[in-house]
Motif scaffolding. Structure first.
Motif, PDB file in Angstrom:
ATOM      1  N   SER A 298      -1.139  11.247   1.071  1.00  7.90           N
ATOM      2  CA  SER A 298      -1.893  12.375   1.623  1.00  7.90           C
ATOM      3  C   SER A 298      -3.096  11.861   2.411  1.00  7.90           C
ATOM      4  N   PHE A 299      -3.064  12.071   3.727  1.00  5.13           N
ATOM      5  CA  PHE A 299      -4.167  11.593   4.567  1.00  5.13           C
ATOM      6  C   PHE A 299      -5.482  12.225   4.138  1.00  5.13           C
ATOM      7  N   LEU A 300      -5.499  13.550   3.982  1.00  5.69           N
ATOM      8  CA  LEU A 300      -6.746  14.220   3.613  1.00  5.69           C
ATOM      9  C   LEU A 300      -7.223  13.809   2.228  1.00  5.69           C
ATOM     10  N   GLY A 301      -6.295  13.620   1.302  1.00  2.00           N
ATOM     11  CA  GLY A 301      -6.671  13.186  -0.037  1.00  2.00           C
ATOM     12  C   GLY A 301      -7.322  11.816  -0.026  1.00  2.00           C
ATOM     13  N   VAL A 302      -6.730  10.879   0.687  1.00  3.96           N
ATOM     14  CA  VAL A 302      -7.265   9.515   0.757  1.00  3.96           C
ATOM     15  C   VAL A 302      -8.559   9.496   1.559  1.00  3.96           C
TER      16      VAL A 302
ATOM     17  N   VAL B 288      -7.570   4.010   6.774  1.00  7.98           N
ATOM     18  CA  VAL B 288      -6.865   5.083   6.074  1.00  7.98           C
ATOM     19  C   VAL B 288      -5.566   5.461   6.767  1.00  7.98           C
ATOM     20  N   GLN B 289      -5.568   5.608   8.077  1.00  8.86           N
ATOM     21  CA  GLN B 289      -4.360   6.026   8.790  1.00  8.86           C
ATOM     22  C   GLN B 289      -3.215   5.032   8.581  1.00  8.86           C
ATOM     23  N   LYS B 290      -3.508   3.746   8.696  1.00  6.97           N
ATOM     24  CA  LYS B 290      -2.468   2.734   8.483  1.00  6.97           C
ATOM     25  C   LYS B 290      -1.992   2.745   7.037  1.00  6.97           C
ATOM     26  N   PHE B 291      -2.926   2.856   6.092  1.00 10.29           N
ATOM     27  CA  PHE B 291      -2.578   2.884   4.676  1.00 10.29           C
ATOM     28  C   PHE B 291      -1.631   4.043   4.366  1.00 10.29           C
ATOM     29  N   VAL B 292      -1.963   5.241   4.823  1.00  9.29           N
ATOM     30  CA  VAL B 292      -1.131   6.419   4.575  1.00  9.29           C
ATOM     31  C   VAL B 292       0.212   6.288   5.287  1.00  9.29           C
ATOM     32  N   SER B 293       0.213   5.711   6.472  1.00  5.51           N
ATOM     33  CA  SER B 293       1.460   5.505   7.208  1.00  5.51           C
ATOM     34  C   SER B 293       2.406   4.592   6.425  1.00  5.51           C
TER      35      SER B 293
ATOM     36  N   GLU C 295       6.259  -4.180   3.077  1.00  6.22           N
ATOM     37  CA  GLU C 295       5.120  -3.821   3.925  1.00  6.22           C
ATOM     38  C   GLU C 295       3.937  -3.346   3.081  1.00  6.22           C
ATOM     39  N   LEU C 296       4.218  -2.582   2.024  1.00  8.19           N
ATOM     40  CA  LEU C 296       3.156  -2.124   1.126  1.00  8.19           C
ATOM     41  C   LEU C 296       2.505  -3.301   0.415  1.00  8.19           C
ATOM     42  N   GLU C 297       3.300  -4.234  -0.065  1.00  9.53           N
ATOM     43  CA  GLU C 297       2.757  -5.406  -0.763  1.00  9.53           C
ATOM     44  C   GLU C 297       1.840  -6.222   0.152  1.00  9.53           C
ATOM     45  N   GLU C 298       2.242  -6.397   1.408  1.00  2.89           N
ATOM     46  CA  GLU C 298       1.410  -7.138   2.366  1.00  2.89           C
ATOM     47  C   GLU C 298       0.103  -6.408   2.631  1.00  2.89           C
ATOM     48  N   LEU C 299       0.174  -5.091   2.803  1.00  2.00           N
ATOM     49  CA  LEU C 299      -1.035  -4.304   3.051  1.00  2.00           C
ATOM     50  C   LEU C 299      -1.977  -4.355   1.859  1.00  2.00           C
TER      51      LEU C 299
END
Length: 74
Positions: free
Chosen positions: A39-43, A12-17, A62-66
């Motif tokens: 939103s970290f809390l939302g996710v 989650v932390q990496k995704f939100v970042s 970077e989003l596409e790779e993730l």
């Protein structure tokens, strides 16, 4: 564009970042809920046992790779 992904609590932390760096809206659809992907809390409050639909209208390498790494086979 809509992509199906599977997240774990550790991711989650990496995704939100990564999503926070994007200058366009990114939403996660889960059942009847829509959560801001920046939103970290939302996710973090989502059920990680199910796949999630990520909807967005822009492009970020970077989003596409993730999302490719987190993709669920349909």
């Amino acid at each position: 564009m809509v992509r199906q992904i599977k997240l774990t609590q550790e991711q989650v932390q990496k995704f939100v970042s990564v999503t926070s760096k994007c200058d366009f809206d990114i939403d996660i659809y889960y059942n009847r809920y829509i959560v801001d992907a920046k939103s970290f809390l939302g996710v973090y409050g989502l059920d990680f046992s199910k796949s999630l639909a990520v909807s967005y209208e822009g492009y970020n390498q970077e989003l596409e790779e993730l999302l490719g790494d987190l993709a669920v086979a349909c």
